[in-house]
Design an enzyme around this catalytic site. Structure first.
Site, mmCIF file in Angstrom:
data_model
loop_
_atom_site.group_PDB
_atom_site.id
_atom_site.type_symbol
_atom_site.label_atom_id
_atom_site.label_comp_id
_atom_site.label_asym_id
_atom_site.label_seq_id
_atom_site.Cartn_x
_atom_site.Cartn_y
_atom_site.Cartn_z
ATOM 1 N N ASP A 80 0.836 -1.211 0.000
ATOM 2 C CA ASP A 80 0.000 0.000 0.000
ATOM 3 C C ASP A 80 0.865 1.252 0.000
ATOM 4 O OD1 ASP A 80 0.767 -0.592 2.750
ATOM 5 O OD2 ASP A 80 -0.610 0.995 3.371
ATOM 6 N N GLU A 174 0.017 -1.099 5.603
ATOM 7 C CA GLU A 174 1.062 -0.684 6.551
ATOM 8 C C GLU A 174 0.932 0.779 6.898
ATOM 9 O OE1 GLU A 174 5.111 0.775 7.822
ATOM 10 O OE2 GLU A 174 3.824 1.474 6.207
ATOM 11 N N GLU A 175 0.575 1.593 5.910
ATOM 12 C CA GLU A 175 0.544 3.045 6.117
ATOM 13 C C GLU A 175 -0.563 3.482 7.072
ATOM 14 O OE1 GLU A 175 2.834 4.896 5.270
ATOM 15 O OE2 GLU A 175 3.795 4.136 3.462
HETATM 16 ZN ZN ZN Z 1 6.801 2.230 4.136
#
Ligand code: ZN
Length: 408
Positions: A80, A174-175
């Site tokens: 992502d 992850e973000e």
């Molecule tokens: Zn990253």
């Protein structure tokens, strides 16, 4: 590996994989699955036959060992991209043999000026990849994804290179802090892992912020403004007073660096019915992080107490811990990475990360996972850029890392 890596990287960045906060499912956005499916196909084409996309949007795959009885080592990157800048319609541009001058991107007047970007100034002669000026590039973390893919393709084609069993994972979201949430550590089955999600050439990181989000919700008393005298209690005004009462000359992202933590009002939503401010709190020291929570709490309570009729809800949400605590207990993991970086002729840079990685929570969950550079810069902005040579160096470090672990 550079030509293969560049072809993969430019392919991956054109897929919109921007994640979205307040997700309802994993992954938060369908575009991430488009890239994940492509990665599974490309892994199959490389000869990694067990590559698979699970029901939560995680890709898992195995490159078998060429050295018998060796360990199982993990490689991780996230598919992502950040919700902080536009992520759709990325049109990558390669500035071959960069001349060291200002790079004028074709859209939105975006400029990359080496006089204000010292790391770009050092890359004269490199092939620099940028977006077109109005979107992210997505090197965070597609540079890491491409480095892993190029390294795996290279090792699969060169069985004479010594390597342990390599487990590969590409994670979603992850973000927005969820890269590790549905990560299946038993299924991954690795002794340790490395995220390829750093930035500057040589970065090798075993320390991240500890992270908490604080949500302050203010409820007021709504009345038609024409008849509001003496009755209206406006939560927008109360929330604004809370933000204004917090320090602005210290303890903020814009006034801190190095090992200093901060309190960052990152989201502000309000109507005359209720208002919410979300604060991002970060520090390397657990005790200091807690004192930041108490500061926000006392300021919010004081402001609300001085406004009769206003009500405060205060929620503290743990996000991720400083991974140093877990990695210190297992020094071989960093030692192997240092050896691999040095073997590639690069001096390791050991700066703590003023942020988190998938490794922060994975390390806490029992999978020791430090972070390695991937060659990208100016993350989460339309000025994001990456050096092809540095991305290729990350791929080369992965091959060295495999060699290092095959001897352990
Ligand atoms: Zn990253």
């Amino acid at each position: 590996m550079a030509p293969d890596l560049l072809a993969r990287f430019t392919r991956y960045v054109q897929i919109d994989t921007q994640s979205r906060v307040d997700r309802e499912r994993s992954p938060s956005t369908p575009g991430q699955l488009d890239l994940s499916r492509l990665l599974v196909e490309e892994l199959h084409a490389i000869g990694v036959t067990d590559a698979e996309l699970d029901e939560h949007g995680y890709v898992y795959a195995t490159l078998p060992a060429t050295v018998p009885d060796s360990l199982v080592i993990g490689l991780i990157a996230h598919v992502d991209t950040s919700p902080d800048a536009p992520g759709a319609g990325v049109a990558p541009i390669v500035w071959s043999d960069y001349d060291g001058g200002v790079i004028e991107l074709p859209r939105a007047g975006t400029r990359l000026d080496p006089t204000t970007m010292p790391e770009l100034a050092e890359k004269q002669g490199h092939d620099i990849v940028t977006a077109s000026g109005d979107t992210l590039l997505g090197a965070d973390d597609k540079a890491g994804v491409a480095a892993i893919m190029a390294a795996v393709a290279h090792m699969a084609a060169h069985p004479e290179l010594p390597r342990p069993t390599l487990r590969i994972a590409f994670t979603p979201d992850e973000e927005i802090g969820h890269g590790a949430t549905m990560f299946d550590i038993p299924r991954f089955g690795a002794r340790c892992a490395y995220t390829i999600d750093g930035s500057t050439l040589g970065e090798l990181q075993d320390e991240t912020f500890s992270a908490i989000e604080v949500r302050t919700t203010i409820t007021g008393v709504g009345v038609h403004p024409g008849w509001a005298k003496g009755k209206l209690v406006n939560p927008v005004r109360v929330a604004a007073q809370i933000v204004a009462a917090l320090p602005s000359d210290r303890l903020t992202p814009e006034t801190t660096a190095g090992r200093e933590g901060y309190i960052h009002p990152a989201m502000f939503l309000g109507t005359t019915d209720h208002a919410e401010v979300r604060f991002v709190l970060r520090d390397f020291e657990e005790g200091l992080l807690k004192s930041h929570v108490e500061l926000v709490r006392s300021v919010a309570q004081e402001v609300v107490a001085s406004t009769p009729g206003a009500k405060l809800d205060f929620d503290v949400i743990r996000q991720y811990p400083n991974m140093l605590e877990y990695l210190e207990r297992d020094p071989e993991v960093m030692a192997a990475a240092e050896e691999a970086v040095r073997a590639e002729g690069i001096e390791p840079l050991r700066e703590p990360i003023r942020g988190g990685t998938d490794g922060s929570r994975l390390s806490q969950m029992g999978l020791p996972t430090p972070n390695i550079f991937d060659g990208g810069h100016e993350y989460h902005s339309v000025r994001e850029w990456a050096s092809l040579q540095d991305m290729a160096a990350a791929a080369a470090v992965i091959v060295r890392l495999a060699e290092t672990w095959s001897r352990r």
